[in-house]
Design an enzyme around this catalytic site. Structure first.
Site, PDB file in Angstrom:
ATOM      1  CD  GLU B  49       9.313  -1.247  -2.945  1.00 61.02           C
ATOM      2  OE1 GLU B  49       9.719  -1.242  -1.788  1.00 61.02           O
ATOM      3  OE2 GLU B  49       9.120  -2.291  -3.607  1.00 61.02           O
ATOM      4  CG  ASP B  60       9.359 -10.601  -9.245  1.00 56.72           C
ATOM      5  OD1 ASP B  60       9.465 -10.153  -8.082  1.00 56.72           O
ATOM      6  OD2 ASP B  60       9.772 -10.019 -10.245  1.00 56.72           O
TER       7      ASP B  60
END
Lengths: 414, 266
Positions: B49, B60
């Site tokens: 990824e 995040d």
């Protein structure tokens, strides 16, 4: 794109929460889909529930203190020698700004859903201060996310939050201002949405937060309409409503009740923060033609670079220092119901000096932006035009900045 | 023919282990270094990824934010990211690549142009953190037309009804978020409970490859061996930060770490 009459603007979004088919929406991580849906169901039910509205109005009246004053500024009117200058002194509200309405409603909702903790973001510190007050009032634990730069420049509000028992969590990422505080607050919610309620401090964020905030601050225009009819017997033929616009919660609330009037009769003027005159940075996405982008869960006009990174803003007023703008205002701009312009830091400071010189009123730096444009335009308007400026915050919180910029003599000590 | 992502799962299943997916941010700490990291990691990982850094990320945690800010500060642009992927894909180290990021980056680039560049550079899949179902229906169809896997996310808050609808609309791979957390949070739910939820998804759609992410580290990874795939992100980003702070080579350190991770699930 059309504004519908007879339907509250907050309810004019489509099934995905887009106003005008493109502003707003729910650009959120999967984890938040459920809590947002829960909040939507709760709010849609309660906003028409007589008992809930009775409860809201009770706290608005007895605790926040409604209505806030609607006063004529005689000296300024004489000084300007054009339109009549009036002000809706929303800073009369408990806590000193309009943010108390949204904070109170969110705490009422949180209490009903059995949440024990409420979190919120803040820029100027008002949203945080009010949320901490309301949380204390309704027995909820409170955490406030605030950019480290804002903590530094808005100390009085930080002290107030702490005094109310809230945890003030400094945010050091990015520009260390409101935009980062909102991001951090949403991240915290992602990780704790099972036990924690979130209050977004303005008419921004995922659609439901835009709607709840707009519904809450509309108290301002509900009061104003009654007060106008009391003073003038009717809504005046030429009425102009000036309001500063950061996220857009006070301006939306100041205008909402007058939405269906022809704009020739009731004109809305939103004043964004143009930043320092010499700087290219600003917090005025509507005035300076920013492109549509996604910020904090909603599509809106937003300051960004060509790649889609959100750009840093600059403004003397922490409360307007936000790169985006409510989807509601994007909608009002594109349907041409409201007109948007900007005032620079210097113009806002000058307006603050003029207002405090002539009147016993002390608008914070945010509404000083609105005063700046209103006073300039009022000079050219007829005497039967009623100009109303929403003085939505008090300058006490700006003492440090005002002393630095203007010297101690301009800062009244009361 | 199976697409490269499904092939990777097939291969790891044959080896009787979960697929190992790594997450690193494109351009962290420089364009070249992030390419070198991909090359070195691909020796051990099955699918890579690649994070598209964004400066207002709402999901995040601190480690990935740090990596993203570093990459943005070093001037990474969307076109650089496609270049990194392309250079990686034509190298001998090539493995399936999934781009992961926030919708505004795609929106500003233009959906169609973005997919065209994905195809050109060899991107195999996309994860768009803030474009949930059903809002992502149109875009995910576009992805399918371009033979790019649009990877749907599922979380512990996803209702059963929603699980069914989302998995029905998903492509070959789905991503289960292990717990209520931003990336890099400490595992606050027992692996047993996470696997229970995971099995619920597998029961609904046994044929789809389902990976588990969030909270997967060297310490926890061996407890999830029964999953189709496992994603490690924040710990790798943290290792890059640590290496830079200690003036060590992140390429070597990250490669070592991924090697260890692989051994724990083999």
């Amino acid at each position: 794109m059309r504004l519908k009459k007879g339907i509250p603007v907050i309810d004019q979004g489509n099934k995905f929460g887009f106003w005008g088919g493109k502003f707003g929406g729910n650009f959120v991580p999967e984890t938040l889909k459920r809590p947002i849906e829960d909040l939507e169901i709760q709010f849609n039910k309660l906003k028409n529930d007589k008992k809930f509205i009775f409860e809201r109005d009770k706290y608005f009246k007895n605790w926040i203190g409604t209505p806030t004053r609607f006063i004529k500024l005689h000296n300024l009117t004489k000084h300007v020698n054009g339109a009549q200058i009036w002000s809706k002194v929303v800073s009369d509200a408990n806590g000193g700004a309009h943010k108390i309405y949204n904070a109170t409603v969110h705490c009422l909702l949180a209490r009903r859903s059995g949440k024990k903790v409420i979190i919120g973001d803040t820029g100027a510190g008002y949203a945080g201060k009010m949320l901490s007050m309301a949380a204390k009032k309704f027995g909820l634990k409170c955490k406030i996310f605030m950019g480290a730069k804002d903590i530094e420049r808005q100390q009085p509000n930080v002290r107030a939050m702490k005094k109310n028992g809230a945890d003030v969590i400094p945010v050091y990422s990015g520009s260390q201002t409101l935009v980062d505080a909102v991001s951090e607050c949403m991240r915290y919610w992602v990780a704790n949405c099972d036990t924690t309620a979130m209050c977004v401090g303005s008419t921004v964020g995922p659609a439901i937060f835009v709607r709840i905030c707009g519904w809450s601050t509309s108290q301002i225009s509900r009061e104003l309409k009654v007060q106008l009819i009391e003073k003038f017997g009717t809504v005046p033929k030429k009425l102009k409503l000036y309001n500063c616009v950061g996220g857009g919660s006070s301006s939306f609330g100041f205008w909402n009740e007058f939405m269906d009037y022809d704009k020739k009769q009731v004109e809305f003027i939103g004043v964004e923060a143009g930043g320092p005159a010499k700087s290219k940075k600003h917090a005025a996405p509507l005035t300076y033609g920013s492109k549509i982008g996604i910020l904090h869960g909603a599509a809106q006009y937003v300051n960004q670079n060509s790649d889609g990174q959100i750009e840093e803003t600059e403004s003397i007023s922490a409360g307007l220092d936000y790169p985006g703008i409510s989807p509601l205002h994007c909608f009002l701009k594109d349907t041409k119901r409201a007109r948007y312009t900007a005032a620079s830091d210097e113009e806002a400071l000058k307006a603050y000096q003029i207002v405090t010189k002539y009147e016993n009123l002390r608008p914070s730096l945010e509404p000083s932006h609105a005063f700046s444009v209103a006073l300039k335009e009022a000079k050219k308007l007829s005497k039967d035009t009623i100009v109303v400026i929403n003085s939505c915050g008090d300058a006490y919180k700006d003492k440090k900045i005002l002393e630095k910029k203007l010297g101690k003599k301009y800062v009244k000590s009361n | 023919m199976l697409n490269p992502i499904s092939q990777a799962f097939k291969k790891s299943k044959k080896e009787n282990r979960p697929a190992l997916l790594t997450y690193t941010v494109a351009g962290d700490s420089s364009k070249n270094q992030s390419l070198e990291i991909l090359k070195s990691v691909s020796k051990h990982a099955d699918i890579l990824e690649v994070g598209v850094p964004h400066n207002t990320p709402v999901a995040d945690g601190g480690q990935i934010q740090t990596s993203s800010y570093r990459a943005i500060k070093n001037g990474i642009k969307m076109n650089d990211i496609f270049k990194i992927v392309k250079d990686f894909k034509i190298s001998k180290y090539s493995k399936p690549i999934i781009l992961m990021g926030y919708y505004n980056m795609i929106y500003q680039f233009g959906e169609n142009k973005f997919l065209k560049e994905c195809k050109k550079s060899g991107v195999n899949g996309l994860i768009v953190v803030d474009l949930p179902w059903p809002e992502n229906k149109i875009f995910s169809k576009k992805c399918k037309k371009s033979s790019i896997n649009f990877i749907q996310l599922l979380s512990p808050t996803t209702s059963y009804k929603r699980l069914k609808s989302i998995t029905k609309d998903s492509h070959d791979m789905i991503y289960y978020i292990s717990m209520l957390s931003t990336t890099g949070g400490k595992l606050k739910v027992s692996p047993k409970k996470i696997l229970q939820n995971y099995n619920k998804i597998k029961n609904i759609s046994p044929k789809k490859n389902c990976v588990i992410g969030f909270g997967i580290t060297e310490k926890t990874i061996s407890k999830f061996k029964s999953a189709d795939g496992l994603v490690v992100g924040s710990q790798i980003c943290k290792e890059i930060t640590r290496s830079l702070n200690n003036r060590q080579n992140p390429v070597i350190n990250v490669s070592k770490m991924v090697n260890k991770l692989k051994k724990k699930i083999s």
